[in-house]
Design an enzyme around this catalytic site. Structure first.
Site, PDB file in Angstrom:
ATOM      1  N   LYS A   9      27.193  16.267  -9.941  1.00  0.00           N
ATOM      2  CA  LYS A   9      26.258  16.931 -10.861  1.00  0.00           C
ATOM      3  C   LYS A   9      25.902  16.030 -12.056  1.00  0.00           C
ATOM      4  CE  LYS A   9      27.678  21.667  -9.670  1.00  0.00           C
ATOM      5  NZ  LYS A   9      28.102  22.990 -10.224  1.00  0.00           N
ATOM      6  N   TYR A  49      19.554  27.059  -5.852  1.00  0.00           N
ATOM      7  CA  TYR A  49      20.547  28.062  -6.276  1.00  0.00           C
ATOM      8  C   TYR A  49      20.004  29.492  -6.177  1.00  0.00           C
ATOM      9  CZ  TYR A  49      24.176  24.855  -8.060  1.00  0.00           C
ATOM     10  OH  TYR A  49      25.196  23.935  -8.183  1.00  0.00           O
ATOM     11  N   PHE A  57      24.101  33.469 -15.506  1.00  0.00           N
ATOM     12  CA  PHE A  57      24.134  32.026 -15.782  1.00  0.00           C
ATOM     13  C   PHE A  57      23.028  31.243 -15.072  1.00  0.00           C
ATOM     14  CE2 PHE A  57      27.310  32.848 -12.358  1.00  0.00           C
ATOM     15  CZ  PHE A  57      26.832  32.018 -11.353  1.00  0.00           C
ATOM     16  N   ARG A  85      36.104  21.771  -0.800  1.00  0.00           N
ATOM     17  CA  ARG A  85      36.247  22.735  -1.901  1.00  0.00           C
ATOM     18  C   ARG A  85      37.642  22.638  -2.531  1.00  0.00           C
ATOM     19  NH1 ARG A  85      32.140  26.288  -3.150  1.00  0.00           N
ATOM     20  NH2 ARG A  85      33.699  27.458  -4.337  1.00  0.00           N
ATOM     21  N   THR A  91      36.105  26.759  -9.743  1.00  0.00           N
ATOM     22  CA  THR A  91      34.822  26.673 -10.462  1.00  0.00           C
ATOM     23  C   THR A  91      35.032  26.355 -11.941  1.00  0.00           C
ATOM     24  OG1 THR A  91      33.960  28.327  -8.925  1.00  0.00           O
ATOM     25  CG2 THR A  91      32.660  27.904 -10.910  1.00  0.00           C
ATOM     26  N   ARG A 102      37.479  18.751 -10.464  1.00  0.00           N
ATOM     27  CA  ARG A 102      37.068  19.559 -11.616  1.00  0.00           C
ATOM     28  C   ARG A 102      38.124  19.549 -12.717  1.00  0.00           C
ATOM     29  NH1 ARG A 102      34.121  24.381  -8.145  1.00  0.00           N
ATOM     30  NH2 ARG A 102      31.965  23.637  -8.390  1.00  0.00           N
ATOM     31  N   ASN A 112      30.724  21.401 -14.290  1.00  0.00           N
ATOM     32  CA  ASN A 112      31.986  21.203 -13.570  1.00  0.00           C
ATOM     33  C   ASN A 112      31.932  20.071 -12.536  1.00  0.00           C
ATOM     34  OD1 ASN A 112      30.389  22.502 -11.717  1.00  0.00           O
ATOM     35  ND2 ASN A 112      31.648  24.353 -11.588  1.00  0.00           N
ATOM     36  N   HIS A 115      29.566  19.996  -6.683  1.00  0.00           N
ATOM     37  CA  HIS A 115      29.196  21.193  -5.900  1.00  0.00           C
ATOM     38  C   HIS A 115      29.692  21.021  -4.476  1.00  0.00           C
ATOM     39  CE1 HIS A 115      26.698  24.325  -4.023  1.00  0.00           C
ATOM     40  NE2 HIS A 115      26.499  23.432  -3.064  1.00  0.00           N
ATOM     41  N   GLU A 126      21.794  24.148   2.729  1.00  0.00           N
ATOM     42  CA  GLU A 126      21.846  23.159   1.643  1.00  0.00           C
ATOM     43  C   GLU A 126      21.632  21.730   2.147  1.00  0.00           C
ATOM     44  OE1 GLU A 126      24.839  25.823  -1.160  1.00  0.00           O
ATOM     45  OE2 GLU A 126      25.490  23.840  -0.489  1.00  0.00           O
TER      46      GLU A 126
END
Ligand code: UDP
Ligand code: MG
Length: 140
Positions: A9, A49, A57, A85, A91, A102, A112, A115, A126
């Site tokens: 990100k 998203y 958010f 993940r 998160t 993270r 964070n 993704h 995606e």
């Protein structure tokens, strides 16, 4: 065999963390089969998203995701969705396990650093959002 979409990100790219995060992916034995850098528009971030469009958010998240360059990757391997993940961590970086990306690099629950798709269905959507089959090695 699964594929998943990973994103480095804007908060991580802007802090020169691309190499460190890619190294963590490779050191975990996860195979990278596609990778590129780009900058999303606000509208493109909203489209990516869209499942979160009703969330409080959403506006801030899509502002953030369109604020600077990102790196998108396709990862491949057995159970790679859950393995990636797990390596990302929770998160909220404050709740993420030690040794996760993270925990190491996340700034807050929004910024964070990474993704990862959360299911085979979202991975399919995606990956196709960012990559054509010709851009993924070993696709045919
Ligand atoms: N997010 C946020 N506030 C929240 C929850 C999530 O800004 O309270 C952001 C954060 O960047 C997160 C993304 O929205 O990574 C997508 O949220 P999701 O619940 O899907 O978390 P993830 O799957 O990324 O762990
Ligand atoms: Mg998610």
């Amino acid at each position: 065999m699964e594929r998943t979409l990973a994103i480095i990100k804007p908060d991580a790219v802007s802090r020169n963390l691309i190499g460190k995060i890619v190294a963590m992916i490779e050191e975990a034995g996860i195979k990278i089969v596609a990778m590129k850098m780009l900058k999303l528009t606000k509208e493109e971030a909203e489209c990516f998203y869209y499942v979160h469009r009703e969330k409080p958010f959403f506006d801030s998240l899509t502002d953030f995701m369109s604020s600077g360059p990102i790196v998108v990757l396709v990862l491949e391997g057995e159970e790679v969705i859950s393995r990636w993940r797990k390596l990302m961590g929770a998160t909220d970086p404050a709740k993420a396990e030690d040794g996760t990306i993270r925990k190491l690099y996340g700034i807050d629950v929004e910024k964070n650093s990474v993704h990862g798709s959360d299911s085979p269905e979202s991975a399919k959507y995606e990956i196709s959002y960012f990559f054509s089959s010709l851009e993924i090695v070993g696709s045919c």
